[in-house]
Motif scaffolding. Structure first.
Motif, PDB file in Angstrom:
ATOM      1  N   PHE A 172      10.496  14.900   3.336  1.00 27.00           N
ATOM      2  CA  PHE A 172      10.616  15.435   2.358  1.00 27.00           C
ATOM      3  C   PHE A 172      10.280  17.262   2.520  1.00 27.00           C
ATOM      4  CE2 PHE A 172      10.672  11.103   1.218  1.00 27.00           C
ATOM      5  CZ  PHE A 172      11.089  10.952   0.128  1.00 27.00           C
ATOM      6  N   ARG A 182       7.933   9.309  11.131  1.00 27.54           N
ATOM      7  CA  ARG A 182       7.740   8.007  10.220  1.00 27.54           C
ATOM      8  C   ARG A 182       9.706   8.017   9.998  1.00 27.54           C
ATOM      9  NH1 ARG A 182       4.880   8.660   4.361  1.00 27.54           N
ATOM     10  NH2 ARG A 182       7.389  10.046   4.056  1.00 27.54           N
ATOM     11  N   ARG A 212       1.908   1.460  -3.611  1.00 23.29           N
ATOM     12  CA  ARG A 212       0.740   2.598  -4.299  1.00 23.29           C
ATOM     13  C   ARG A 212       0.905   4.236  -3.763  1.00 23.29           C
ATOM     14  NH1 ARG A 212      -4.879   0.616  -1.671  1.00 23.29           N
ATOM     15  NH2 ARG A 212      -4.458   2.504  -0.127  1.00 23.29           N
ATOM     16  N   GLU A 213       0.616   4.943  -2.410  1.00 22.31           N
ATOM     17  CA  GLU A 213       0.575   5.908  -1.643  1.00 22.31           C
ATOM     18  C   GLU A 213       1.507   6.829  -2.341  1.00 22.31           C
ATOM     19  OE1 GLU A 213      -2.307   6.766  -0.007  1.00 22.31           O
ATOM     20  OE2 GLU A 213      -2.830   5.231  -0.849  1.00 22.31           O
ATOM     21  N   ASP A 214       2.969   5.892  -1.871  1.00 23.27           N
ATOM     22  CA  ASP A 214       4.160   7.088  -2.958  1.00 23.27           C
ATOM     23  C   ASP A 214       5.522   6.282  -3.025  1.00 23.27           C
ATOM     24  OD1 ASP A 214       5.916   9.068  -3.022  1.00 23.27           O
ATOM     25  OD2 ASP A 214       5.072  10.545  -1.791  1.00 23.27           O
ATOM     26  N   LYS A 223       0.739  -1.180  -0.133  1.00 21.70           N
ATOM     27  CA  LYS A 223      -0.201   0.116  -0.327  1.00 21.70           C
ATOM     28  C   LYS A 223       0.770   1.346   0.249  1.00 21.70           C
ATOM     29  CE  LYS A 223      -3.564  -1.993   2.429  1.00 21.70           C
ATOM     30  NZ  LYS A 223      -4.286  -1.661   3.785  1.00 21.70           N
ATOM     31  N   ALA A 224       2.009   1.409   0.565  1.00 22.66           N
ATOM     32  CA  ALA A 224       2.796   2.374   0.669  1.00 22.66           C
ATOM     33  C   ALA A 224       3.322   2.533  -0.995  1.00 22.66           C
ATOM     34  CB  ALA A 224       4.318   2.223   2.022  1.00 22.66           C
ATOM     35  N   LEU A 251      -3.579   6.473   4.053  1.00 22.23           N
ATOM     36  CA  LEU A 251      -3.930   5.399   5.341  1.00 22.23           C
ATOM     37  C   LEU A 251      -3.407   6.381   6.442  1.00 22.23           C
ATOM     38  CD1 LEU A 251      -0.530   3.455   3.742  1.00 22.23           C
ATOM     39  CD2 LEU A 251      -3.030   2.877   3.996  1.00 22.23           C
ATOM     40  N   ARG A 269       5.283  14.794   1.534  1.00 22.15           N
ATOM     41  CA  ARG A 269       5.055  12.924   0.766  1.00 22.15           C
ATOM     42  C   ARG A 269       4.301  12.100   1.874  1.00 22.15           C
ATOM     43  NH1 ARG A 269       6.542  11.701  -4.041  1.00 22.15           N
ATOM     44  NH2 ARG A 269       7.711  13.170  -5.136  1.00 22.15           N
ATOM     45  N   LEU A 270       3.556  12.003   2.316  1.00 16.90           N
ATOM     46  CA  LEU A 270       2.681  10.662   3.154  1.00 16.90           C
ATOM     47  C   LEU A 270       2.593   9.556   2.287  1.00 16.90           C
ATOM     48  CD1 LEU A 270       1.650  13.067   6.449  1.00 16.90           C
ATOM     49  CD2 LEU A 270       3.858  11.462   6.344  1.00 16.90           C
ATOM     50  N   PHE A 271       1.867   9.004   3.114  1.00 17.11           N
ATOM     51  CA  PHE A 271       0.920   8.116   2.529  1.00 17.11           C
ATOM     52  C   PHE A 271      -0.489   8.591   2.831  1.00 17.11           C
ATOM     53  CE2 PHE A 271       4.700   4.763   3.885  1.00 17.11           C
ATOM     54  CZ  PHE A 271       5.169   5.643   1.988  1.00 17.11           C
ATOM     55  N   LYS A 272      -1.052   9.106   2.279  1.00 21.28           N
ATOM     56  CA  LYS A 272      -1.841  10.357   2.159  1.00 21.28           C
ATOM     57  C   LYS A 272      -3.164   9.506   2.491  1.00 21.28           C
ATOM     58  CE  LYS A 272      -0.879  14.133  -0.693  1.00 21.28           C
ATOM     59  NZ  LYS A 272       0.201  13.812  -1.340  1.00 21.28           N
ATOM     60  N   ILE A 296       4.419   1.422   8.632  1.00 22.56           N
ATOM     61  CA  ILE A 296       5.034   0.705   7.382  1.00 22.56           C
ATOM     62  C   ILE A 296       6.896   1.277   7.461  1.00 22.56           C
ATOM     63  CG2 ILE A 296       5.277   1.264   5.208  1.00 22.56           C
ATOM     64  CD1 ILE A 296       2.099   1.859   5.099  1.00 22.56           C
ATOM     65  N   ILE A 340       8.070   7.739  -4.121  1.00 21.11           N
ATOM     66  CA  ILE A 340       9.831   8.228  -3.197  1.00 21.11           C
ATOM     67  C   ILE A 340       9.648   8.029  -2.045  1.00 21.11           C
ATOM     68  CG2 ILE A 340      11.093  10.163  -3.629  1.00 21.11           C
ATOM     69  CD1 ILE A 340       9.635  10.619  -6.148  1.00 21.11           C
ATOM     70  N   ALA A 341       8.635   7.336  -1.817  1.00 19.76           N
ATOM     71  CA  ALA A 341       8.973   8.077  -0.294  1.00 19.76           C
ATOM     72  C   ALA A 341       8.320   6.277   0.708  1.00 19.76           C
ATOM     73  CB  ALA A 341       6.952   8.152   0.404  1.00 19.76           C
ATOM     74  N   ALA A 342       7.949   4.985  -0.185  1.00 26.32           N
ATOM     75  CA  ALA A 342       7.978   4.497  -0.022  1.00 26.32           C
ATOM     76  C   ALA A 342       9.476   4.061   0.003  1.00 26.32           C
ATOM     77  CB  ALA A 342       7.309   2.945  -0.191  1.00 26.32           C
TER      78      ALA A 342
END
Lengths: 378, 279
Positions: free
Chosen positions: B110, B188, A226-228, A223-224, B119, B114-117, B127, A230-232
């Motif tokens: 960042f 995070r 999927r969300e982003d 899911k991470a 979630l 850039r969060l996992f929006k 994560i 680069i951030a993942a």
């Protein structure tokens, strides 16, 4: 706590009712032919829809290769399961490759236990072959993003189809003649689970596995991504490894579904697994809600039922008081079906379930709300 | 002089004909707060990306905690058009992807959050704990790693409590107010268990009060997590207040370095920010 208890009870009761219903259906399968075929096809499609959702909805990889992987599963299952006595009839043009015939004769001569388990082995082998193919292909195509990945996987699925129907593989896949005389679903547990219920059990096991995967730490990592992406990656998630995992697992279950489809249709040809098949699955996923497992399952049944059963009415000529209503002829059903799809998509912008999963709380809240609204007390 | 945690040697980053970062030599001392400042477009974020593995430097070397994590020399077409001021090419090529560098103990935030929006706050942090998971795919799926999973969840809750986000744990991360989103992004990054924390403009878009809170927050986490901090920032108040050492970039070149007082009085820095005095 009380609520969790209640929900567990409701789930168990629903499952029991479902099982009783299936056994009832099995006893009365001849009177309910349409219901049986719609439910069976629905459950098979729900497996491939969930596996596509794992990839598209949960990992954010827009892949259109499902039909290709299904065909790997379907062909493997079909080739392994066609009875030896029917081989000459099926491969009447080019004959079957001697090594495959020898292997099948060996299986036919083996102890009863092996023969009982063999159909399941065939399904599993189909899945593993597809997973292996996905792993190899994934190394190349998973570097691509969004639309480009979709095009690459679409091409891949067409290549698989072309290979299966090519004359070079006549003695294995029977080329463009396709395969038939594929046996029906096997019984399970020495007949305790009749052949009609087998696909439901297999699909349930597969979907439960995928749901557990989605809930695990790896599912969260998907899911991470999927969300982003680069951030993942900045959070230490190895993008390639996780994408590959998701791709391989999704392909494995697509192939299982393909194998089941071969058992259901009893005869397959390469054309069955053309791009249209992938679009049908994509349609189910989108209607159900990208990112919702229960949405995919629900929509697999609804779409199959609407397409093959409920709208049949529009295909028959209709005469009202001597007036022959125009448009009511073969094919009109699909027009209505398309109109329905558009309506559904316009009303439910994110699919029937959005990214939510089914929950008793929501269902009950919905009903109680409706009742209170009717009563005028808001 | 204390231990050096991160150092860059002659880092040069050239895109086509543009040299974005030119001969950058940074040394970050352990347990200190180091800042990288400079006008817009000076190459600060590019430098960050080179350090964290997002870009591969055109020439130069990055060492983290005694290991070379990135090294490169101008190759192929770049050989001809290389225009960095440090001419001697390096010899080896060492490439590490950002995820690997994170697992080595360097975490970042960042500039544009850039969060996992979609979630929740809790999931966002959970994560980040995944990167050190020991269980494989199957044992994780069949919940055979219950102890590990429980520890991940407990650690996440503890971390959220420490940063003051526990009350928001079930909120969707994009619904948080801006200041809290920043804080969540830092939390995070902390969840990956870093030795070095890189913050890319943590105070961007914050009002003076929020900025003050942030500088207290950075100092606090630095102590409680034993961190070394490296940050890019525009808010001079924040930088001058918390930094032990400052590097100033302008047009890709390092124009000054020193402690806050030295930087404030450095004529080159004043010129870069305010322009030349009119004659």
């Amino acid at each position: 706590m009380m609520k969790i208890r209640r929900n567990q009870m409701l789930t168990i009761i629903t499952l029991i009712v479902l099982v009783i219903f299936l056994y009832w259906l099995n006893a009365h399968r001849h009177q309910n032919g349409m219901l049986v075929s719609v439910l069976t096809k629905g459950v098979i499609l729900s497996l491939v829809a969930v596996s596509m959702n794992l990839l598209n909805g949960f990992t954010g990889l827009f892949s259109l290769g499902q039909a290709g992987f299904m065909s790997i599963g379907a062909y493997t299952t079909a080739i392994l399961l066609i009875p030896v006595k029917n081989l000459d009839g099926v491969y009447y043009m080019n004959g079957i490759s001697p090594s495959i015939r020898a292997f099948k004769e060996l299986v036919a001569a083996s102890p009863q236990a092996v023969q009982i388990l063999f159909p399941f082995f065939a399904l599993l082998l189909g899945g593993l072959l597809a997973a292996f193919a996905a792993a190899l292909v994934g190394i190349a195509v998973l570097r691509l993003k969004s639309d480009y990945l979709a095009i690459a996987t679409l091409g891949l699925s067409e290549i698989v189809r072309a290979i299966f129907s090519s004359p070079q593989f006549d003695q294995i896949t029977n080329g463009s003649y396709g395969l038939n005389k594929i046996p029906n679903f096997p019984v399970m547990l020495w007949g305790a689970i009749p052949s009609l219920i087998t696909p439901f059990i297999i699909v349930a096991i597969c979907i439960v596995f995928m749901v557990m995967l989605i809930k695990s730490s790896y599912g969260r990592a998907f899911k991470a991504i999927r969300e982003d992406e680069i951030a993942a990656q900045a959070m230490g998630i190895n993008l390639f490894k996780h994408k590959e995992m998701s791709f391989v697992i999704s392909s494995f279950f697509s192939a299982i579904s393909g194998g089941l489809l071969a058992m259901y249709m009893r005869s397959i040809e390469a054309k069955t697994f053309s791009i249209t098949m992938t679009y049908d699955i994509l349609l189910i996923v989108v209607i159900g809600g990208i990112g919702s497992v229960t949405g995919s399952i629900l929509s697999a049944f609804l779409v199959t039922a609407a397409k093959e059963w409920w709208l049949r009415f529009f295909d028959q000529p209709l005469v009202i008081g001597g007036w022959h209503v125009p448009l009511f002829k073969t094919g009109f059903r699909m027009v209505i079906f398309s109109l329905l799809l558009m309506t559904v998509v316009l009303i439910y912008r994110k699919g029937l379930m959005g990214t939510n999963e089914f929950s008793w709380d929501r269902l009950i809240a919905r009903f109680t709300k409706r009742r209170s609204a009717k009563g005028g007390a808001k | 002089m204390s231990e050096i945690l991160l150092s860059t040697e002659h880092i040069t980053m050239q895109f086509g004909g543009v040299v974005a970062v030119d001969d950058l030599n940074i040394q970050i001392e352990k347990d200190k707060i180091t800042a990288l400042i400079g006008p817009n477009g000076a190459g600060k974020t590019t430098a960050f990306n080179v350090i964290t593995g997002g870009y591969q430097a055109t020439n130069g070397m990055v060492t983290f905690d005694g290991t070379v994590i990135g090294e490169n020399y101008p190759r192929a077409k770049m050989k001809k058009i290389y225009n960095g001021s440090y001419k001697t090419p390096y010899e080896k090529q060492v490439v590490n992807t950002p995820d690997k560098i994170t697992r080595m103990g360097m975490a970042r935030t960042f500039q544009n959050i850039r969060l996992f929006k979609e979630l929740t706050v809790f999931e966002n942090v959970l994560i980040a704990k995944h990167c050190h998971i020991k269980a494989g795919l199957f044992s994780s799926t069949f919940t055979l790693n219950r102890a590990e999973e429980q520890k991940m969840q407990d650690d996440t809750a503890a971390l959220l409590e420490k940063v003051g986000l526990l009350e928001n744990k079930d909120d969707i991360s994009s619904s948080l107010p801006y200041g809290k989103q920043r804080r969540l992004e830092i939390a995070r990054a902390l969840a990956t268990g870093p030795k070095l924390l890189l913050l890319d403009e943590p105070a961007a878009g914050m009002n003076p009060k929020e900025t003050e809170e942030l500088s207290a927050f950075i100092k606090e986490i630095k102590e409680s997590f034993n961190l070394t901090v490296f940050l890019i920032e525009h808010h001079m108040n924040l930088v001058m207040e918390i930094s032990d050492h400052i590097y100033v970039l302008d047009y890709g070149k390092t124009i000054a370095e020193g402690n806050p007082t030295e930087i404030q009085n450095n004529p080159a820095v004043i010129r870069a920010y305010l322009g030349d005095e009119e004659l």
